[in-house]
Structures are given as structure tokens and as C-alpha cells.
Design a protein around this motif. Structure first.
Motif, PDB file in Angstrom:
ATOM      1  N   ILE A  42       0.937  -0.996   0.009  1.00  0.00           N
ATOM      2  CA  ILE A  42       0.009   0.069   0.244  1.00  0.00           C
ATOM      3  C   ILE A  42       0.961   1.233   0.035  1.00  0.00           C
ATOM      4  O   ILE A  42       1.743   1.360   0.831  1.00  0.00           O
ATOM      5  N   ARG A  43       0.913   2.103  -0.871  1.00  0.00           N
ATOM      6  CA  ARG A  43       1.348   3.462  -1.111  1.00  0.00           C
ATOM      7  C   ARG A  43       0.395   4.461  -0.287  1.00  0.00           C
ATOM      8  O   ARG A  43      -0.678   4.704  -0.867  1.00  0.00           O
ATOM      9  N   VAL A  44       1.080   5.269   0.697  1.00  0.00           N
ATOM     10  CA  VAL A  44       0.126   6.214   1.252  1.00  0.00           C
ATOM     11  C   VAL A  44       0.251   7.387   0.485  1.00  0.00           C
ATOM     12  O   VAL A  44       1.256   7.977   0.215  1.00  0.00           O
ATOM     13  N   ALA A  45      -1.102   8.012   0.214  1.00  0.00           N
ATOM     14  CA  ALA A  45      -1.112   9.300  -0.665  1.00  0.00           C
ATOM     15  C   ALA A  45      -2.293  10.064   0.044  1.00  0.00           C
ATOM     16  O   ALA A  45      -3.287  10.332  -0.646  1.00  0.00           O
ATOM     17  N   ASN A  46      -1.936  10.591   0.889  1.00  0.00           N
ATOM     18  CA  ASN A  46      -2.765  11.416   1.723  1.00  0.00           C
ATOM     19  C   ASN A  46      -4.134  10.801   2.193  1.00  0.00           C
ATOM     20  O   ASN A  46      -5.089  11.421   1.979  1.00  0.00           O
ATOM     21  N   ASP A  47      -3.925   9.499   2.426  1.00  0.00           N
ATOM     22  CA  ASP A  47      -5.113   8.628   2.505  1.00  0.00           C
ATOM     23  C   ASP A  47      -4.911   7.688   3.944  1.00  0.00           C
ATOM     24  O   ASP A  47      -5.310   6.554   3.883  1.00  0.00           O
ATOM     25  N   GLU A  48      -4.339   8.427   4.818  1.00  0.00           N
ATOM     26  CA  GLU A  48      -4.047   7.622   6.083  1.00  0.00           C
ATOM     27  C   GLU A  48      -4.945   7.076   6.685  1.00  0.00           C
ATOM     28  O   GLU A  48      -4.995   5.947   7.248  1.00  0.00           O
ATOM     29  N   TYR A  49      -6.310   7.681   6.586  1.00  0.00           N
ATOM     30  CA  TYR A  49      -7.438   7.228   7.541  1.00  0.00           C
ATOM     31  C   TYR A  49      -7.891   6.045   6.828  1.00  0.00           C
ATOM     32  O   TYR A  49      -8.397   4.823   7.271  1.00  0.00           O
ATOM     33  N   ALA A  50      -7.836   5.911   5.326  1.00  0.00           N
ATOM     34  CA  ALA A  50      -8.367   4.730   4.717  1.00  0.00           C
ATOM     35  C   ALA A  50      -7.481   3.611   4.752  1.00  0.00           C
ATOM     36  O   ALA A  50      -8.074   2.567   4.796  1.00  0.00           O
ATOM     37  N   ASP A  70       6.387  10.104   1.042  1.00  0.00           N
ATOM     38  CA  ASP A  70       6.449  11.857   1.284  1.00  0.00           C
ATOM     39  C   ASP A  70       6.833  11.868   2.656  1.00  0.00           C
ATOM     40  O   ASP A  70       7.001  11.073   3.795  1.00  0.00           O
ATOM     41  N   PRO A  71       7.341  13.112   3.242  1.00  0.00           N
ATOM     42  CA  PRO A  71       7.666  13.423   4.674  1.00  0.00           C
ATOM     43  C   PRO A  71       6.502  13.198   5.582  1.00  0.00           C
ATOM     44  O   PRO A  71       5.382  13.328   5.428  1.00  0.00           O
ATOM     45  N   VAL A  72       6.776  12.370   6.744  1.00  0.00           N
ATOM     46  CA  VAL A  72       5.820  12.182   7.621  1.00  0.00           C
ATOM     47  C   VAL A  72       5.700  13.082   8.617  1.00  0.00           C
ATOM     48  O   VAL A  72       6.637  13.598   9.289  1.00  0.00           O
ATOM     49  N   PRO A  73       4.326  13.749   8.887  1.00  0.00           N
ATOM     50  CA  PRO A  73       4.231  14.688  10.142  1.00  0.00           C
ATOM     51  C   PRO A  73       4.625  14.159  11.310  1.00  0.00           C
ATOM     52  O   PRO A  73       4.661  12.956  11.703  1.00  0.00           O
ATOM     53  N   ASP A  74       4.885  15.189  12.057  1.00  0.00           N
ATOM     54  CA  ASP A  74       5.281  14.761  13.623  1.00  0.00           C
ATOM     55  C   ASP A  74       4.002  14.698  14.363  1.00  0.00           C
ATOM     56  O   ASP A  74       3.200  15.204  14.148  1.00  0.00           O
ATOM     57  N   GLY A  75       4.423  13.786  15.582  1.00  0.00           N
ATOM     58  CA  GLY A  75       3.392  13.635  16.405  1.00  0.00           C
ATOM     59  C   GLY A  75       1.894  13.426  15.956  1.00  0.00           C
ATOM     60  O   GLY A  75       1.755  12.641  15.149  1.00  0.00           O
ATOM     61  N   ILE A  76       0.685  14.058  16.463  1.00  0.00           N
ATOM     62  CA  ILE A  76      -0.589  13.611  16.443  1.00  0.00           C
ATOM     63  C   ILE A  76      -0.833  14.014  15.008  1.00  0.00           C
ATOM     64  O   ILE A  76      -2.102  13.636  14.435  1.00  0.00           O
ATOM     65  N   GLY A  77       0.096  14.900  14.126  1.00  0.00           N
ATOM     66  CA  GLY A  77      -0.298  15.032  12.670  1.00  0.00           C
ATOM     67  C   GLY A  77      -0.208  13.808  11.979  1.00  0.00           C
ATOM     68  O   GLY A  77      -0.554  13.494  10.742  1.00  0.00           O
ATOM     69  N   ASN A  78       0.421  12.885  12.598  1.00  0.00           N
ATOM     70  CA  ASN A  78       0.666  11.464  11.712  1.00  0.00           C
ATOM     71  C   ASN A  78      -0.565  10.338  12.123  1.00  0.00           C
ATOM     72  O   ASN A  78      -0.442   9.967  13.314  1.00  0.00           O
ATOM     73  N   TRP A  79      -1.400  10.114  11.453  1.00  0.00           N
ATOM     74  CA  TRP A  79      -2.645   9.578  11.802  1.00  0.00           C
ATOM     75  C   TRP A  79      -2.242   8.037  11.877  1.00  0.00           C
ATOM     76  O   TRP A  79      -3.324   7.172  12.486  1.00  0.00           O
ATOM     77  N   LEU A  80      -1.127   7.613  11.502  1.00  0.00           N
ATOM     78  CA  LEU A  80      -0.780   6.133  11.379  1.00  0.00           C
ATOM     79  C   LEU A  80       0.384   6.152  12.834  1.00  0.00           C
ATOM     80  O   LEU A  80       0.809   4.879  12.992  1.00  0.00           O
ATOM     81  N   LEU A  81       0.486   7.123  13.361  1.00  0.00           N
ATOM     82  CA  LEU A  81       1.428   6.924  14.533  1.00  0.00           C
ATOM     83  C   LEU A  81       1.348   5.902  15.650  1.00  0.00           C
ATOM     84  O   LEU A  81       2.286   5.032  15.846  1.00  0.00           O
ATOM     85  N   ASP A  82      -0.102   5.585  15.937  1.00  0.00           N
ATOM     86  CA  ASP A  82      -0.246   4.462  16.577  1.00  0.00           C
ATOM     87  C   ASP A  82       0.042   3.216  16.346  1.00  0.00           C
ATOM     88  O   ASP A  82       0.609   2.227  16.942  1.00  0.00           O
ATOM     89  N   LEU A  83      -0.222   2.875  14.942  1.00  0.00           N
ATOM     90  CA  LEU A  83       0.246   1.525  14.444  1.00  0.00           C
ATOM     91  C   LEU A  83       1.707   1.492  14.162  1.00  0.00           C
ATOM     92  O   LEU A  83       2.378   0.507  14.274  1.00  0.00           O
ATOM     93  N   GLU A  84       2.504   2.615  13.785  1.00  0.00           N
ATOM     94  CA  GLU A  84       3.564   2.534  13.655  1.00  0.00           C
ATOM     95  C   GLU A  84       4.625   2.392  15.075  1.00  0.00           C
ATOM     96  O   GLU A  84       5.665   1.487  14.864  1.00  0.00           O
ATOM     97  N   LEU A  85       4.029   2.940  15.878  1.00  0.00           N
ATOM     98  CA  LEU A  85       4.537   2.706  17.431  1.00  0.00           C
ATOM     99  C   LEU A  85       4.261   1.124  17.906  1.00  0.00           C
ATOM    100  O   LEU A  85       5.236   0.350  18.296  1.00  0.00           O
ATOM    101  N   ALA A  86       3.191   0.487  17.305  1.00  0.00           N
ATOM    102  CA  ALA A  86       3.059  -0.813  17.632  1.00  0.00           C
ATOM    103  C   ALA A  86       3.773  -1.671  16.610  1.00  0.00           C
ATOM    104  O   ALA A  86       4.271  -2.800  17.158  1.00  0.00           O
ATOM    105  N   TYR A  87       4.023  -1.607  15.369  1.00  0.00           N
ATOM    106  CA  TYR A  87       4.663  -2.538  14.558  1.00  0.00           C
ATOM    107  C   TYR A  87       6.169  -2.197  14.285  1.00  0.00           C
ATOM    108  O   TYR A  87       6.843  -2.819  13.688  1.00  0.00           O
ATOM    109  N   GLY A  88       6.547  -0.776  14.697  1.00  0.00           N
ATOM    110  CA  GLY A  88       7.873  -0.366  14.240  1.00  0.00           C
ATOM    111  C   GLY A  88       7.754   0.081  12.753  1.00  0.00           C
ATOM    112  O   GLY A  88       7.048  -0.217  12.132  1.00  0.00           O
ATOM    113  N   VAL A  89       9.048   0.783  12.624  1.00  0.00           N
ATOM    114  CA  VAL A  89       9.065   1.350  11.347  1.00  0.00           C
ATOM    115  C   VAL A  89      10.411   0.819  10.534  1.00  0.00           C
ATOM    116  O   VAL A  89      11.602   0.776  11.316  1.00  0.00           O
ATOM    117  N   PHE A  90      10.307   0.502   9.513  1.00  0.00           N
ATOM    118  CA  PHE A  90      11.437  -0.159   8.591  1.00  0.00           C
ATOM    119  C   PHE A  90      11.990   1.121   7.676  1.00  0.00           C
ATOM    120  O   PHE A  90      11.312   1.901   7.264  1.00  0.00           O
TER     121      PHE A  90
END
Length: 828
Positions: A42-50, A70-90
Motif C-alpha cells: 500500500i502506498r500512502v497518498a494522503n489517505d492515512e485514514y483509509a 512523502d515526509p511524515v508529519p510529527d506527533g499527532i499529525g501522523n494519523w498512523l502513529l499508533d500503528l507505527e509505534l505498535a509495529y515499528g518502522v522499517f
């Protein structure tokens, strides 16, 4: 992309969702080509919620690679932050991939990998590093282990890294250190050397470090630096005592001595100021020169020399100079003994008894001194002392004792003693009583020219072997004291006589020269004769068969006489004596290994020897006179109608216990006849005590072991450690002896199996009966790591090495409580 694919596959093996951040979009064109099994990209293209809705609700069990270019927003601006914290980032940068491949999570390791990219390009280095690292290693540990890989080892402590580079530097090579430089790790190493060891330099190098190291060691590691130089002091002890680096430290010390101009620094120093400096060869040379001068001048006692010699056993250079120190001690003891020599004797028998009790030891000391000086390449400083020893031994011992003994020889009318049995009775007294029982056997080893003092040392060496016992006795050798007569006297016989053919001797009318003739004579008593060199070459089964087939076995050994009785090699006779001792011990062990018992070691005669050339007074000015001069040798004449002369003592065959009508002339005292073509330093045939007292060594092997190491006791004087140094008193409970042997122990302070001090090797080898001589002190220096164990129980541990291994076992322990403030300087 294969490395990235492998990294992603490892991730998906443990989780179903992987988030890949690639803010520069470097891998955008390659993502779809990865074709990971059962994984949807999945390529994220401003569709984080989807994306989140799909992952959690629409396909909650499917595997997804979520790629964000694309650059990833910091903090709560990153709607996928909770999942990234859970799974880690590659991330797919090389450093991150390598960190993931190594399984490292410690702080700062990513930057280390990035800063040393060239190190990680080789799969072989990476594989080696992977076998060393632990997940939690931080940046410092990672770099230390990278250094270990480059140096080709597993150990990564500063101690072991430094040891390896010192060993390499001692050979003049620098490939290993150059590899640290090549991969940018030399700076890390020198930072460690500065913070842990206290070494710092604007241009650090191994050569400069070596010079700094030995300069600090020479100064006792004294320093005003906070914390002092305790760590390098402890590690220096490991460098010099550990067998892996000892030879390297010797080489480095030699180089440092020249650079530091040690010879000039110690010039004119007092002996007492040098004894504890055990680093530099120049110091050993200075001590040996000083000792030699003082021994020659008689300004130092044997006890004081022994104390210095014992102290120098800790020298780096002791293997080079041990023989010279032993020579100095022998010289001191010899000169002192000769200076107080009393050669008075009340009778012929008293003279024989005193030689066996006391005087033989002076011949032994002289042999030890001359042998040590002749077998070292460093004997120059002993030349003056050598001349002194030679003068004392020849003039004040040999001539003085020879003259005193000659008075007793002149007083006898028959060559016989009430105190010592005759050599002619050897077989009847020593062998026949054993073989009278047909079930018992006897072995006689006859070592040509094995004089009494050498046999005394042989007995000592044999008694040092486990389960062996050796008792030294003597017989009065036949006169003249030469090979053919001495060998014949040991055989079973009724009569001995000069054959009239050269110096040959008959036994009951039969020829007795050579092994074959002696074997024929022994055949009558169910015996045979063989050469020692043949027995030494036999396998055990062949020796056992030889022993079983005969009730009496005579073994002829010829090392000392073979060398000494030739003009060209006579000065090597003491080296030959040393070789004879080794061979005879080996021969005895081979015989007992083949079940032989009742072993006797004896000789045909002894010998006189002096290393210096014989001066004019050593020769007789008179020539022997008589009707028939059948044999003329340096120390005897055989003939008929021999004329009396004040320079000789004359014996008839009857007076010597021989058959026939030959007569014998013996030069008085230790004088030699003038003869061409024969040696004069090594002689035998005369009546001196050294020639005529023939040893008989009785050897048996016991059923139970009787050799053990000396006992050592711990004598703690406190149960607390309150400073950076602990001194522990130890006591050698008994003198060492032939059956109680020296013990080497290693001392250290431990918490569990963690060493928190230096390690000290201690040798307990004192033979003194005086208890005051048998105390030692172990000086333990705490490492800075000891601060981690304050208020804990600390174990002082004595260990001994398990024989034939590199393993150690605990010998004794004492417990202490560590109670000291570590905030201040590390005090002594």
C-alpha cells in the motif's frame, strides 16, 4: 534490493504489517518489484485514514507493506502513529539495514555503523562481528567488538586489544594496528587508552605508547592524575606475566631500554637500589656485575647473594640470566667454604669420612659454577670472579686437601679401609646377597667416571621423582683408579691382575676389557652386559625381556669419561656430567618401567678436574724410574722394579689386593706426570679423594606416591578492605626438599568470578628451616571496577594450575568485606 527483501521477509516472519519510511523516495520505483509472498503493498497518498481502516477493519489478518515516500508529519499529525509505534518502522538505508541484520537495539549504534560504512562492506567481517555482538550493545561496545574483529580475536576488552597490538609491535609489524586506522577505529582505541589507562598524545602511536608504558612502569606507575594509573598498572602485570605476551614484553623492554637510556640512568647505582627493578636487561647486567665484584672481593655473604638471586627470579630476563645468578650463588658459597676450610684429619678412614660428609660439596659447587659460566653467552662480567674461583679451588682446596690427604696415604701399608669396603668386594657385598635368592634380580649401572659429588646430585634428582628412593654410599676405589681396573673390580671374581698387555686387567685369568668379555664373565652368574645407549634405544617390552632372561644385568654408561679423557674435549667434562645426569635418570626410569628392581649405580673411578691450564707446579719435575715401565699415564705408572721416589708413593700388587708381581707408582697429592698428547685438566688413576671415593647409589621404586607440593597457609590480618590496596600474609609451612616440592600459586581478589584486582604469581620454594625465611606478602591492588562492589563480600583466592593444562583450581580462600570511599583519588 536483495538485502532489503531479506530484511522485510525477516520482519514479516514476526508481524503482519510493516511500515516503510522512504522520505526521499529512493526506492519508489522498486517497491512493487519486491513481490513479497502473500504481502500487499500500500502506498500512502494522503489517505492515512483509509489505510488504517483497511488494516484494522477490512482486512484485519492480511499482510501489508505500507510504503510512505512523502515526509511524515510529527506527533499527532501522523494519523498512523499508533500503528507505527505498535509495529515499528522499517528504513532501507544501509546503516539501518545493518543494524537490523545484527539485531542491535543499543543507543548510538546506528551512527557508529553509518560512520564506519567501509567496515560493513565485507560479509566476512560482518559475519565475525555478528558472532560477538549482543542486542543491547551500545556504541562503545560495538566499536570495541569491531576492533576485535579487525585484530582477529574474540576478546574486546582494552586489555586484550592492547595485548594483541603490543605482541604485533614487538615483531616490528603493524598490520593489525593499520587495520584500525584503515577503518577509522584508531581514534576510538586511543580515546579508550586515554580515559582508562591515562595515556594521551597529540600524535598517538603504538611505539609512543610502549615508551610511555615502560617509563611509567619504571616509576612505579606513580601519578597525580585523578584515579591514578591503576588500570594500566594492573594490565601491565598481565602483559608481562601472561605466557601469551611475556616474550613480546621482553622484546619491547629491550627496545624501550635503549630509547630511555636505562644504562646511563642506572650507572653507579647501588645494588640495593636495583634489586626491585625487574624490567630491563641492563639492570640484570648491572646486578650481575656488582654481585660478581662483591663476591670476588668477599664483601657480601652467601645469604645476601641468595636473597638477591631469589628477588631476581621475577625479572623479565631471568631465563637469560638464571645460570649466571646460580653461578654467583655457587661461587659465594664455594669461596666462603674454602676460606674456612679445615683439612685436618686424624686417620685415613677419617679423611674418607670427611670427604663424603663435607668436602665433596666443594667439588660440586665448583662444577656448578664452571658449568654455568661455560654454558652462557653472557659470562663476561664473571671473568674476574672466575679467576678468583679458579685460584681458590685449585690452590686453596685441591692442593691443600691433596697435601693433607697424602699424609694419610703415606701412612698406610695396604690400600684398604676399615670404614669403606673395597671396590673389589662390590659384587660379593652388593649383588650376590640379592641374587642368592633365585627369584630376585639385580641391575648394576656403571657410569664411567661418575665421581661421588655427581652421584650425590643424581641421587637428589632421582629422589625428586615420585615413588623413587635413592641412597648414596661409597666404596674405596681400586688403585690405580683407571677404567680397566675399576671395571674389572666390579665383576664377580676371585683374583684380579694386570695382564701385562698395556693397561688391561684379567679377572680370574680371563680378559675383562670390552662388553663382550664382561658378558662372558657374568654368564657364570646368569648375567650379561650391555651398553646403556642400547638400552635407552630399546622399547619397554625388549627391556623387560632382557631383564627377565638374566638374573644379573650390568649396564655400561660412558658419557663423562668419553668427553673428559680426550685432550680436545676435556674442558667440556662438566657439560658431559650434566648430560650424564639426564641420561641416568632416564635410564633408571626406563628400567623400572620394565619392572626392574634392585638397581645399583656405581662407577669405575672418579676424577680430578680444573678448568684452568695446569701450571708448572702441577707437574712433577721427576720422571718415574724402574726396570720395566709398562704403562705411564698422567696419574699412575705400572711396571716392575719401580724405584722409590719422594714424588711418588709406591705400591706392590699385594698391597693393592691384586695378584701378580707388578708395582704401581702414584704421583703424590694431585700432581701429574709430563706426557705428550694427553689432556691434563681431567685426570684419574691417582689416590686423591676425588678419584678414589667411588659412589654406590641404591635405587628402588615404591608402591605409593611420595612427592607432593609444599603446603601454604593464609594468614589474614583483617577481614575488611578499606583502601585501594590489600596486603595478605602467606606462610610456606615447611621447607622444600626432594619429596616436598615448590608450589606456584596465583592470587587475586574476586566477587563471584569477576576479578577486581591484579593477579600475582607467587612461588613457594624456600628450602630454609628458619620459619622467618618462609613468609611472603601478596600485594593486591584494586581495580577501579571494584567501586561497583562496595559493601560486598570479596574473596581472596589462591589458585594453582592443573598439571598439563591451562586450567586453574582453587587452593585456598579468605573472605573480606569491601568498605571504602571511592569518590576520591584511587589511593595506594
Amino acid at each position: 534490493m536483495s538485502g532489503i527483501r531479506e530484511a522485510l521477509e525477516r520482519r514479516f516472519a514476526a508481524q503482519r504489517v510493516v511500515f516503510w519510511h522512504d522520505p526521499s523516495g529512493d526506492y519508489s520505483a522498486d517497491v512493487d518489484a519486491l513481490a513479497l509472498d502473500d504481502v500487499t503493498t500500500i502506498r500512502v497518498a494522503n489517505d492515512e485514514y483509509a489505510v488504517k481502516h483497511r488494516l484494522l477493519h477490512l482486512e484485519p489478518t492480511a499482510k501489508f507493506l505500507v510504503y510512505r515516500s512523502d515526509p511524515v508529519p510529527d506527533g499527532i499529525g501522523n494519523w498512523l502513529l499508533d500503528l507505527e509505534l505498535a509495529y515499528g518502522v522499517f528504513t532501507a538505508d544501509r546503516a539501518s539495514l545493518m543494524q537490523q541484520q545484527l539485531g542491535l537495539t543499543g543507543e548510538g549504534v546506528g551512527q557508529v555503523i553509518a560512520d564506519h560504512e567501509s567496515f560493513f562492506r565485507a560479509a566476512k567481517r560482518v559475519q565475525a562481528l555478528k558472532g560477538l555482538v549482543d542486542a543491547g550493545d551500545d556504541a562503545t561496545l560495538l566499536q570495541a567488538k569491531m576492533c576485535a574483529v579487525l585484530l582477529g580475536q574474540r576478546e574486546h576488552s582494552l586489555l586484550e586489544l592492547t595485548r594483541t597490538m603490543l605482541i604485533e609491535n614487538s615483531t616490528g609489524a603493524d598490520d593489525k594496528y593499520a587495520s584500525l586506522v584503515e577503518y577509522g577505529l584508531d581514534g576510538f582505541y586511543w580515546q579508550g587508552a586515554a580515559s582508562i589507562y591515562g595515556y594521551s598524545s597529540a600524535s598517538p602511536s603504538i611505539d609512543d605508547f610502549v615508551l610511555w608504558l615502560f617509563r611509567r612502569a619504571m616509576q612505579g606507575f606513580a601519578s597525580d592524575r585523578p584515579g591514578g594509573l591503576r588500570n594500566i598498572q594492573l594490565d601491565f602485570g598481565s602483559f608481562r606475566y601472561d605466557i601469551r605476551s611475556r616474550q613480546a614484553m621482553i622484546a619491547l623492554a629491550g627496545r624501550a631500554a635503549a630509547d630511555l637510556n636505562i644504562a646511563a640512568i642506572i650507572e653507579g647505582a647501588e645494588l640495593g637500589d636495583l634489586v626491585d627493578n625487574d624490567l630491563f636487561e641492563d639492570v640484570d647486567r648491572a646486578i650481575i656485575s656488582g654481585l660478581a665484584r662483591q663476591v670476588a672481593e668477599r664483601t657480601i655473604t652467601p645469604r645476601e647473594v641468595a636473597d638477591v638471586v631469589r628477588a631476581r627470579q621475577a625479572s623479565l630476563w631471568i631465563d637469560e640470566y638464571r645460570s649466571l645468578y646460580e653461578a654467583l650463588l655457587a661461587a659465594a658459597q664455594l669461596l666462603t667454604a674454602i676460606s674456612t676450610l679445615d683439612t685436618s684429619m686424624t686417620s685415613f678412614d677419617d679423611g674418607l669420612a670427611r670427604y663424603r660428609r663435607d668436602w665433596f660439596a666443594l667439588d660440586q659447587l665448583y662444577r656448578h659454577f664452571i658449568h654455568a659460566v661455560r654454558t652462557t653467552e653472557q659470562g663476561g662480567p664473571l671473568e674476574v670472579l672466575r679467576a678468583q674461583v679458579e685460584s681458590f679451588y685449585t690452590n686453596q682446596f685441591l692442593f691443600t686437601l691433596g697435601a693433607a690427604w697424602q699424609q694419610q696415604v703415606d701412612s698406610v701399608t695396604r690400600w684398604a679401609s676399615q670404614a669403606l669396603p673395597s671396590q673389589t668386594a662390590f659384587y660379593a657385598d652388593r649383588v650376590a646377597p640379592v641374587t642368592r635368592d633365585p627369584r630376585r634380580k639385580a641391575v648394576v649401572i656403571i657410569s664411567d667416571a661418575l665421581r661421588y659429588e655427581v652421584a650425590d646430585e643424581l641421587g637428589s634428582r632421582i629422589r625428586q621423582e615420585d615413588r623413587y628412593d635413592a641412597e648414596l654410599d661409597a666404596v674405596l676405589g681400586v688403585l690405580p683408579s683407571y677404567t680397566q681396573l675399576g671395571m674389572a673390580a666390579l665383576l664377580p671374581h676371585r683374583t684380579l691382575a694386570f695382564s701385562g698387555k698395556r693397561d688391561l686387567v684379567t679377572v680370574d685369568g680371563q680378559p675383562s676389557d670390552g662388553t663382550a668379555n664382561r658378558a662372558k664373565i657374568l654368564h657364570a652368574v646368569k648375567g650379561t652386559a650391555v651398553q646403556a645407549e642400547d638400552v635407552l634405544a630399546m622399547p619397554r617390552d625388549e627391556i623387560r625381556a632382557l631383564y627377565q632372561d638374566h638374573q644379573v644385568l650390568f649396564i655400561y654408561h660412558n658419557r663423562i669419561d668419553a668427553v673428559g679423557d680426550k685432550q680436545g674435549t676435556e674442558r667440556n667434562v662438566f657439560e658431559a656430567a650434566e648430560e650424564a645426569l639426564r641420561e641416568l635418570v632416564q635410564l633408571v626410569k626406563k628400567l623400572t618401567g620394565a619392572n626392574a628392581t634392585n638397581i645399583l649405580v656405581t662407577a669405575d673411578h672418579g676424577f680430578l678436574f680444573q678448568d684452568s691450564a695446569i701450571d708448572e707446579v702441577g707437574y712433577l719435575s721427576e720422571a718415574p724410574q724402574g726396570d720395566e715401565l709398562a704403562v705411564q699415564a698422567r696419574r699412575y705408572v705400572i711396571g716392575r722394579g719401580l724405584k722409590d721416589d719422594a714424588a711418588f708413593v709406591r705400591f706392590t700388587s699385594e698391597q693393592l689386593g691384586l695378584a701378580g708381581d707388578h708395582e704401581v707408582l702414584i704421583p703424590k697429592s694431585i700432581h701429574r706426570l709430563r706426557l705428550k698428547g694427553s689432556g691434563a685438566r681431567f685426570v684419574h688413576g691417582g689416590a686423591s679423594l676425588q678419584e678414589a671415593v667411588v659412589p654406590v647409589l641404591t635405587i628402588n621404586k615404591k608402591r605409593k606416591g611420595d612427592v607432593r607440593p609444599v603446603n601454604v597457609e593464609l594468614l589474614p590480618e583483617t577481614d575488611k578492605i578499606t583502601t585501594g590496596q590489600l596486603v595478605v600474609k602467606l606462610f610456606q609451612a615447611e621447607p622444600v626438599s626432594e619429596k616436598v616440592q615448590p608450589r606456584t600459586l596465583r592470587a587475586g581478589l574476586y566477587v563471584g568470578e569477576t576479578l577486581i584486582s591484579n593477579e600475582v604469581l607467587m612461588v613457594f620454594d624456600v628450602a630454609s628451616d628458619d620459619k622467618r625465611d618462609r613468609y611472603q606478602r601478596a600485594v593486591m591492588l584494586l581495580s577501579q571496577d571494584a567501586a561497583d562492589y562496595n559493601d560486598r563480600t570479596v574473596e581472596f583466592r589462591l589458585e594453582e594450575q592443573i598439571p598439563n593444562t591451562n586450567q586453574w583450581r582453587v587452593y585456598a580462600t579468605a573472605m573480606y568485606t569491601l568498605k571504602r570511599p571511592f569518590a576520591g583519588d584511587f589511593d595506594f
